[in-house]
Scaffold this active site. Sequence first.
Site, PDB file in Angstrom:
ATOM      1  N   HIS A 153       0.845  -1.201   0.000  1.00  0.00           N
ATOM      2  CA  HIS A 153       0.000   0.000   0.000  1.00  0.00           C
ATOM      3  C   HIS A 153       0.871   1.239   0.000  1.00  0.00           C
ATOM      4  O   HIS A 153       1.940   1.269   0.602  1.00  0.00           O
ATOM      5  CB  HIS A 153      -0.951   0.013   1.189  1.00  0.00           C
TER       6      HIS A 153
ATOM      7  N   HIS B 233       0.758   5.174   1.121  1.00  0.00           N
ATOM      8  CA  HIS B 233       0.057   6.200   1.898  1.00  0.00           C
ATOM      9  C   HIS B 233       0.171   7.529   1.149  1.00  0.00           C
ATOM     10  O   HIS B 233       1.248   7.871   0.645  1.00  0.00           O
ATOM     11  CB  HIS B 233       0.737   6.408   3.252  1.00  0.00           C
TER      12      HIS B 233
END
Length: 137
Positions: free
Chosen positions: A99, A101
């Site tokens: 992922h 951010h």
Amino acid sequence: MMDCIFCKIVAGQIPALKIYENDHVLSFLDIGPLADGHLLVIPKKHYSRLDEMSGDEVAAVTRVLPELADAVVRATGAQGYNVLQNNGRVAGQLVAHVHFHIIPRMADDGLGYRWNAKKYPAGKDQQLQQQIIAELK
Ligand code: 5GP
Ligand code: ZN
């Protein structure tokens, strides 16, 4: 990966506040934001770490970052943002599904920024240069 929380979000098995989605990518609000509008951007397919992905797969995820960052900045009035991508527990990765951010930043937001730069001892930088180049395929 049925025990992966982000795979469950992709599968619709647990809720998330979705921001954007296409065939390869999903973006949603981080449940524990460092700042208002803190977004996560993930590949829909499960990978634990960035280096497990092909360049094309990473490109499919990262190509949406500019537009999402622009939307977050406009929506929140942020003055800047950090894009952060952690790999491995030692690097602060708590969810083992790749992922990115997007963390909106404001002056005096209290988040700070730790960048404790060090100096290489003589010759160590050239040695590392050669070692890393040797590992490139
Ligand atoms: P990491 O430390 O692995 O880079 O970041 C994981 C992020 O995922 C954390 O910022 C955390 O707040 C977020 N997160 C963990 N579980 C959930 C969840 O179930 N839903 C959402 N929206 N975010 C989550
Ligand atoms: Zn997953």
